[in-house]
Enzyme design. Structure first.
Site, PDB file in Angstrom:
ATOM      1  N   GLY A 138      61.780  29.831  22.850  1.00 38.08           N
ATOM      2  CA  GLY A 138      60.835  29.909  23.968  1.00 38.08           C
ATOM      3  C   GLY A 138      60.788  28.597  24.726  1.00 38.08           C
ATOM      4  O   GLY A 138      61.493  27.639  24.391  1.00 38.08           O
ATOM      5  N   GLU A 182      62.521  34.492  13.842  1.00 33.90           N
ATOM      6  CA  GLU A 182      61.434  33.500  13.733  1.00 33.90           C
ATOM      7  C   GLU A 182      60.670  33.703  12.430  1.00 33.90           C
ATOM      8  O   GLU A 182      60.345  32.735  11.732  1.00 33.90           O
ATOM      9  CB  GLU A 182      60.477  33.641  14.922  1.00 33.90           C
ATOM     10  CG  GLU A 182      61.104  33.203  16.244  1.00 33.90           C
ATOM     11  CD  GLU A 182      60.241  33.472  17.468  1.00 33.90           C
ATOM     12  OE1 GLU A 182      60.498  32.871  18.508  1.00 33.90           O
ATOM     13  OE2 GLU A 182      59.315  34.303  17.390  1.00 33.90           O
TER      14      GLU A 182
HETATM   15  C1  5RP Z   1      59.575  33.929  21.194  1.00 37.56           C
HETATM   16  C2  5RP Z   1      58.230  33.458  20.791  1.00 37.56           C
HETATM   17  C3  5RP Z   1      57.683  32.268  21.494  1.00 37.56           C
HETATM   18  O1  5RP Z   1      57.300  31.327  20.545  1.00 37.56           O
HETATM   19  C4  5RP Z   1      56.487  32.667  22.300  1.00 37.56           C
HETATM   20  O2  5RP Z   1      56.868  33.712  23.169  1.00 37.56           O
HETATM   21  C5  5RP Z   1      55.936  31.494  23.117  1.00 37.56           C
HETATM   22  O3  5RP Z   1      56.834  31.144  24.113  1.00 37.56           O
HETATM   23  P1  5RP Z   1      56.562  29.990  25.148  1.00 37.56           P
HETATM   24  O4  5RP Z   1      56.646  28.692  24.396  1.00 37.56           O
HETATM   25  O5  5RP Z   1      57.645  30.156  26.158  1.00 37.56           O
HETATM   26  O6  5RP Z   1      55.196  30.212  25.727  1.00 37.56           O
HETATM   27  O7  5RP Z   1      57.583  33.995  19.936  1.00 37.56           O
HETATM   28  O8  5RP Z   1      59.946  35.101  20.539  1.00 37.56           O
END
Ligand code: 5RP
Length: 219
Positions: A29, A103
């Site tokens: 992300g 993750e």
């Molecule tokens: C990806 C995730 C990310 O950690 C989540 O979407 C947060 O993303 P960002 O740092 O872009 O806000 O779970 O699968």
């Protein structure tokens, strides 16, 4: 202060949790991307990284950081990743980027989960952000019916395939009062690979980016 500045600040702060000479678990992300960029500055101090997505692996390699498989690396001392929502109990919704399965695996294999977020991600109750669920494609309709029975409104993430070749259902309309219980319930639906509740393996530390600076929180 712009949201990206808050993300950059927490990514910088997370470097303090990376022990010398370790293999570090790396999330996915925009916030995780800032962390990868910070990690690149101390790359001579780490042995390498295990990535939770192909996208993060590519960014790590682009910085000249060695990417190892989790099978090669074994257990990790630390995993750094963002979240879509997090509570004061360190329960999270993740998977906005669709990388939830890898993750959850890398988080499970890590001693410490450092969650890096800007202040907008801290909530009292999880569920305003639609809950991502990775599903085996042939089970999509069946799983969607079970989710409706649980009170949710599942929506197929159009045109998206996960790194594992599966689809994502984003579930709207849930007010998640007991995330630990719901995480288990969802995992028991046939065809569900992973759900985006990270409550059984919650974060250990939250680094929250606020206009007043980075706040460190623990459960
Ligand atoms: C990806 C995730 C990310 O950690 C989540 O979407 C947060 O993303 P960002 O740092 O872009 O806000 O779970 O699968």
């Amino acid at each position: 202060m712009a949201q990206d500045d808050l993300k950059r600040a927490v990514a910088k702060a997370a470097i303090a949790y990376v022990p010398d000479d370790c293999i570090v678990g790396v999330g996915t992300g925009s916030t995780a991307n800032f962390f990868i960029d910070e990690l690149a500055k101390i790359k001579h101090k780490v042995r390498g990284a295990v990535a939770s997505s192909e996208a993060s692996a590519k960014r790590l390699k682009g910085h000249g950081i060695e990417v190892l498989s989790l099978n090669e690396a074994g257990d990790l001392p630390v995993y750094v990743d963002g979240a879509d929502e997090i509570t004061r109990h360190m329960h999270m919704i993740k998977g906005g980027g669709g990388a939830l399965t890898r993750e959850k695996i890398v988080a499970a294999a890590s001693k410490k989960f450092i969650c890096v977020c800007d202040a907008s991600k801290l909530v009292d109750v999880l569920g305003k952000f639609p809950l991502p669920i990775e599903v085996i494609p042939m089970a999509r309709s069946y799983v969607a019916r079970q989710l409706v029975a649980l009170g949710g409104q599942p929506e197929l993430r159009e045109g998206f395939t996960t790194d594992n070749g599966n689809v994502i259902l984003d579930v709207h309309g849930l007010q998640i009062m007991n995330p630990v219980e719901l995480e288990s319930t969802l995992d028991h639906i046939a065809g569900v690979v992973t759900n985006g509740l990270f409550a059984r393996r919650a974060a250990d530390v939250l680094l929250l980016g606020t206009p007043e600076g980075v706040k460190t929180m623990t459960a």
